[in-house]
Write an enzyme that holds these catalytic residues in place. Structure first.
Site, PDB file in Angstrom:
ATOM      1  N   LYS A   1     -10.345   0.334  -2.611  1.00 48.39           N
ATOM      2  CA  LYS A   1     -10.248   0.124  -1.167  1.00 48.39           C
ATOM      3  C   LYS A   1     -10.585   1.413  -0.422  1.00 48.39           C
ATOM      4  O   LYS A   1      -9.785   2.348  -0.421  1.00 48.39           O
ATOM      5  CB  LYS A   1      -8.839  -0.345  -0.780  1.00 48.39           C
ATOM      6  CG  LYS A   1      -8.649  -0.569   0.720  1.00 48.39           C
ATOM      7  CD  LYS A   1      -7.251  -1.088   1.025  1.00 48.39           C
ATOM      8  CE  LYS A   1      -7.002  -1.163   2.528  1.00 48.39           C
ATOM      9  NZ  LYS A   1      -5.628  -1.678   2.842  1.00 48.39           N
TER      10      LYS A   1
ATOM     11  N   ASP B   1       0.867  -1.184   0.000  1.00 49.72           N
ATOM     12  CA  ASP B   1       0.000   0.000   0.000  1.00 49.72           C
ATOM     13  C   ASP B   1       0.901   1.231   0.000  1.00 49.72           C
ATOM     14  O   ASP B   1       1.495   1.581   1.022  1.00 49.72           O
ATOM     15  CB  ASP B   1      -0.899   0.015   1.236  1.00 49.72           C
ATOM     16  CG  ASP B   1      -2.008  -1.030   1.171  1.00 49.72           C
ATOM     17  OD1 ASP B   1      -1.815  -2.064   0.504  1.00 49.72           O
ATOM     18  OD2 ASP B   1      -3.061  -0.810   1.802  1.00 49.72           O
TER      19      ASP B   1
ATOM     20  N   LYS C   1      -6.963   3.490  -3.486  1.00 48.51           N
ATOM     21  CA  LYS C   1      -7.419   3.475  -2.095  1.00 48.51           C
ATOM     22  C   LYS C   1      -7.660   4.915  -1.649  1.00 48.51           C
ATOM     23  O   LYS C   1      -6.878   5.802  -1.973  1.00 48.51           O
ATOM     24  CB  LYS C   1      -6.347   2.787  -1.242  1.00 48.51           C
ATOM     25  CG  LYS C   1      -6.599   2.767   0.251  1.00 48.51           C
ATOM     26  CD  LYS C   1      -5.457   2.031   0.949  1.00 48.51           C
ATOM     27  CE  LYS C   1      -5.525   2.167   2.462  1.00 48.51           C
ATOM     28  NZ  LYS C   1      -4.385   1.486   3.139  1.00 48.51           N
TER      29      LYS C   1
END
Length: 330
Positions: free
Chosen positions: A266, A167, A230
């Site tokens: 996400k 991430d 995300k």
């Protein structure tokens, strides 16, 4: 979703990962053509929770799917190997065995465990044989202000320790300054450093200023090869919201229509209740379809969500709400 013998809904099997998004050359014309109608976005998301209701056994099934799409996360300054190992134990068995038996559902597990680089090796060992990937936050998370070479080395180190997902956080100044070439080049470098690990690109949407910037940054990151986009680090003042999420999933849909690859989504930060998780699952179903209701294309960034979902499942089984301490998350 499949029906087990007792008639209650169980989650269908899920694939670990979708096909990688290879990215494409940066198309600045496409990026600059982006327009966002804020009032229309806000009207759509304001009516979303009332447009579709999920009750009884179907609600239980959707909540089980939410667990399967969860990146169970610990990103605290007081993390220790012990707390990470306990979190991994919960990831292996996120719902009490007696509740799963009553639901007629075989064992399930979360989508991934997300930790700082320091604890990647600990989590990999604790999850060995479970099929649960370890995700590492990287690139100077959460501010993303480390020197670029250090960011690349951090990614490489996490991959070497066994992280299957990375991430990363973007440099917000690139989006705020409209320097889309710099953002593309940065994310492209991150993607190369990830190697075979899937890359989830954190936009930190609460710090991008406008929904148009969010849409543009989403497209640029997908062009650069992001496997997921995300919303947030979870550390910003404003984290995942339905309007921001709608802008991002429509960018995903447009990218799929033009380029042909599915990119995951996400939402992270601020999603704490089972009811909220249903809102995001409904958003994904209505905007992108059933393919995005599986963990290879949808994840919740969550640390406290699991406890409330487990309480809701116990209420479905017993008709009573239990105290939160009966469902320890970590």
């Amino acid at each position: 979703m499949k029906e087990p013998k007792n008639g209650r809904s169980a989650p269908a099997p899920v694939a670990p990962h979708a096909e990688r998004n290879p990215g494409c050359p940066l198309d600045l014309g496409w990026v600059e053509d982006v327009r966002v109608n804020r009032s229309a976005i806000e009207r759509r998301t304001a009516t979303l929770p009332g447009r579709r209701t999920v009750k009884q056994e179907w609600q239980a099934a959707w909540l089980l799917r939410a667990i399967q799409c969860m990146d169970l996360t610990t990103l605290s300054g007081d993390d220790t190997p012990g707390t990470v190992q306990r979190l991994c134990g919960k990831a292996r068995q996120p719902v009490r065995a007696d509740l799963l038996e009553a639901l007629g559902v075989p064992g399930i597990h979360v989508g991934a465990v997300c930790v700082y680089h320091t604890f990647v090796a600990t989590a990999v060992e604790a999850l060995r044989g479970s099929g649960i990937p370890v995700a590492a936050v990287s690139t100077g998370f959460p501010a993303g202000l480390n020197p670029h070479p250090l960011k690349l080395r951090e990614i490489s180190a996490s991959v070497a320790d066994g992280a299957a997902e990375i991430d990363i956080v973007i440099s917000r100044q690139h989006a705020l300054n409209g320097d889309w070439q710099a953002l593309y080049d940065e994310v492209r470098d991150f993607r190369e450093a990830c190697g075979d690990a899937h890359m989830k690109t954190i936009l930190a949407t609460g710090e991008l200023g406008t929904l148009r910037n969010v849409a543009k940054a989403s497209l640029v990151c997908m062009m650069a090869g992001a496997d997921f986009i995300k919303t947030s680090t979870g550390k910003e003042t404003a984290n995942a919201t339905l309007p921001v999420s709608l802008v991002m999933v429509r960018a995903i849909r447009e990218y799929h229509e033009r380029i042909g690859y599915n990119v995951g989504f996400k939402p992270a930060g601020g999603i704490k209740t089972a009811k909220q998780s249903l809102d995001w699952l409904i958003l994904m179903k209505e905007e992108l379809g059933d393919d995005w209701l599986r963990p290879d294309l949808f994840r919740f960034g969550a640390s406290s969500l699991l406890g409330d979902i487990e309480r809701q499942l116990e209420h479905f089984v017993t008709g009573q709400y239990s105290a939160s301490f009966r469902h320890p998350m970590a």
